[in-house]
Scaffold this motif. Structure first.
Motif, short mmCIF file in Angstrom:
data_model
loop_
_atom_site.label_atom_id
_atom_site.label_comp_id
_atom_site.label_asym_id
_atom_site.label_seq_id
_atom_site.Cartn_x
_atom_site.Cartn_y
_atom_site.Cartn_z
N SER A 38 0.97 -1.03 0.09
CA SER A 38 0.26 0.34 -0.06
C SER A 38 0.69 1.45 0.05
O SER A 38 -0.01 2.59 -0.51
CB SER A 38 -0.74 0.05 1.31
OG SER A 38 -0.34 0.12 1.85
N LYS A 39 1.98 0.81 0.65
CA LYS A 39 2.97 2.59 0.20
C LYS A 39 4.27 1.90 -0.41
O LYS A 39 5.31 3.28 0.09
CB LYS A 39 3.41 2.86 2.13
CG LYS A 39 2.27 3.09 3.21
CD LYS A 39 3.25 3.30 4.14
CE LYS A 39 1.73 3.63 5.38
NZ LYS A 39 2.75 4.07 6.47
N ASP A 40 4.00 1.60 -1.57
CA ASP A 40 5.21 1.73 -2.34
C ASP A 40 4.75 2.31 -3.68
O ASP A 40 3.86 2.68 -4.00
CB ASP A 40 5.53 -0.12 -2.37
CG ASP A 40 6.05 -0.78 -1.35
OD1 ASP A 40 6.08 -0.22 -0.86
OD2 ASP A 40 5.44 -1.97 -1.82
N VAL A 41 5.80 2.32 -4.55
CA VAL A 41 6.09 3.23 -5.45
C VAL A 41 6.71 1.66 -6.56
O VAL A 41 7.73 1.47 -6.07
CB VAL A 41 6.34 4.35 -5.97
CG1 VAL A 41 5.85 5.17 -5.23
CG2 VAL A 41 8.18 4.45 -5.10
N LEU A 42 6.34 1.68 -7.89
CA LEU A 42 7.31 1.00 -8.56
C LEU A 42 7.47 1.86 -10.20
O LEU A 42 7.17 2.52 -10.30
CB LEU A 42 5.96 0.21 -9.31
CG LEU A 42 6.76 -0.77 -10.12
CD1 LEU A 42 7.68 -2.21 -10.16
CD2 LEU A 42 5.78 -2.09 -11.29
N VAL A 43 8.89 1.82 -9.66
CA VAL A 43 9.48 2.57 -10.61
C VAL A 43 10.40 2.13 -11.72
O VAL A 43 11.19 0.80 -11.69
CB VAL A 43 10.69 3.67 -9.14
CG1 VAL A 43 11.31 4.44 -10.16
CG2 VAL A 43 10.16 4.28 -8.22
N GLU A 44 10.02 2.65 -13.14
CA GLU A 44 10.84 2.64 -14.18
C GLU A 44 12.18 3.09 -14.46
O GLU A 44 12.75 4.24 -14.49
CB GLU A 44 10.27 2.95 -15.53
CG GLU A 44 10.69 1.91 -16.92
CD GLU A 44 10.12 2.27 -18.34
OE1 GLU A 44 10.22 1.69 -19.28
OE2 GLU A 44 9.40 3.89 -18.04
N MET A 45 13.40 2.49 -14.16
CA MET A 45 14.81 2.63 -14.02
C MET A 45 15.41 3.76 -14.84
O MET A 45 14.78 3.20 -16.44
CB MET A 45 15.51 1.73 -13.97
CG MET A 45 17.26 2.09 -12.96
SD MET A 45 18.21 1.83 -14.86
CE MET A 45 17.92 0.37 -15.21
#
Length: 383
Positions: free
Chosen positions: A54-61
């Motif tokens: 719930s407090k995560d982000v997914l980041v494209e490097m």
């Protein structure tokens, strides 16, 4: 020697049930399946995309950096403590299988998905962040990170510069503000000696201290003197000069000595006379035996040995009777520190220093560069 990687071929997509965005179910990452040398690093273009909390982000490097801790962890350094933290997070009594393991700590990229409790970051924001050492790391095309340790990238630094900020930045911030307790005292009229000011932690420490309006004396080798001088310390001393120790003493005494060079523990005593007496001064080393002890002895015996070693070094040095102490500094994942570092970057008070850049497919070569030591800032990998 290494074949350049083919990234992001056509892969299926899935509906993100958390925020209804599409992103790849598979990604590409550098992983290890056992501890060892650089030949253990294997490129895998079929890694399952991590699951958002719930407090995560997914980041494209866009870019990542290689830190000395990554090279050390490749050889198994810290695995006893780190596996204990992984087990604690799972709330399980069963041993945790750490492999396949993705290394890498700090990064810069674009948010492609986020959890429902992330309110201060948005999809498509370009951000930079850091990942705690016990978690799956940043040497991946899609990076999962705790949003509390991620910040929107300031416009006055590049993606590569942003990728090299937070692991060394938080290590320096924690060593100075927490371990050395500078956050508990009025900073003005304080004087700090930074040993090894040209490396990743050293360059960050100098700039943080100047931003806090603290007098800074630094040491470095002669070929790094121009770089360190550009950070605007009050004094730069070439530690190879015959009169270096005399110059260090003459510029003191110091409220804090920060060892960012990793001098051997048996050489610490030669710097202790430069501390102020009766002022609760501190010598902070980032080369503690903490994880080495737990790796060799096990968790509980290693923690006992750590307590014994730290007490022994303080009693044998004779510094306690002067109200001075020897302390061990560590990376600490503190959200407030992320915000303060970002504020200093926006003001132009911190400018990340880059030693050299590589492509993502050249990760093993970048590891070898870090192993050679004597870096002038950070090693960066571009996507």
């Amino acid at each position: 020697m290494f074949v350049c990687c083919k990234i992001f071929s056509k892969v299926p997509v899935q509906l993100n049930k958390i925020n209804h965005l599409k992103y790849s179910t598979r990604t590409a990452a550098w992983q290890i399946s056992s501890y060892g040398g650089a030949d253990e690093l294997q490129f895998n273009d079929n890694v399952k995309t991590p699951i958002l909390k719930s407090k995560d982000v997914l980041v494209e490097m866009k870019a990542v950096s290689v830190n000395p801790i990554d090279v050390a962890m490749l050889g198994g350094y810290g695995n006893v403590v780190l596996n204990s933290l992984r087990q604690l997070e799972t709330c399980s009594v069963e041993p945790v299988l750490e492999f396949p393991l993705t290394l890498g700590r700090d990064f810069c990229g674009k948010i492609v998905a986020k959890g429902p409790r992330v309110t201060d970051l948005n999809i498509d924001d370009v951000v930079y962040g850091v990942i705690q050492p016990h978690k799956q790391g940043s040497f991946s095309k899609l990076i999962l990170a705790d949003s509390a340790l991620v910040h929107k990238k300031p416009s006055n630094i590049s993606d590569e510069e942003a990728a090299g900020v937070l692991y060394t930045g938080l290590t320096a911030w924690s060593a100075l503000q927490i371990t050395a307790a500078l956050g508990l005292v009025y900073p003005r009229d304080k004087r700090v000696l930074v040993l090894g000011a040209s490396g990743g932690v050293g360059t960050m420490a100098v700039q943080l201290l100047k931003a806090w309006d603290i007098e800074v004396v630094t040491t470095c080798s002669g070929d790094a003197k121009d770089l360190v001088t550009s950070l605007n310390p009050n004094l730069v001393i070439d530690y190879n000069e015959p009169e270096a120790m005399h110059s260090i003493a003459g510029a003191g005494p110091y409220d804090v000595i920060l060892d960012a060079a990793g001098i051997p523990l048996d050489q610490i005593n030669s710097y202790l006379p430069f501390l102020k007496t009766g002022k609760f001064s501190k010598f902070v080393t980032l080369r503690s035996p903490f994880l080495k002890n737990t790796d060799s002895l096990g968790l509980v015996p290693g923690l006992v040995k750590n307590a014994f070693d730290l007490l022994k070094s303080n009693f044998e040095s004779g510094e306690l009777c002067k109200t001075n102490t020897i302390r061990w500094g560590f990376f600490m994942p503190i959200p407030y520190a992320v915000k303060e570092i970002n504020k200093f970057i926006e003001r132009g008070q911190i400018k990340p220093v880059i030693d050299s850049k590589y492509n993502f497919c050249e990760l093993p070569t970048a590891f070898e560069k870090v192993q050679q030591g004597h870096l002038r800032g950070k090693i960066i990998l571009n996507a």
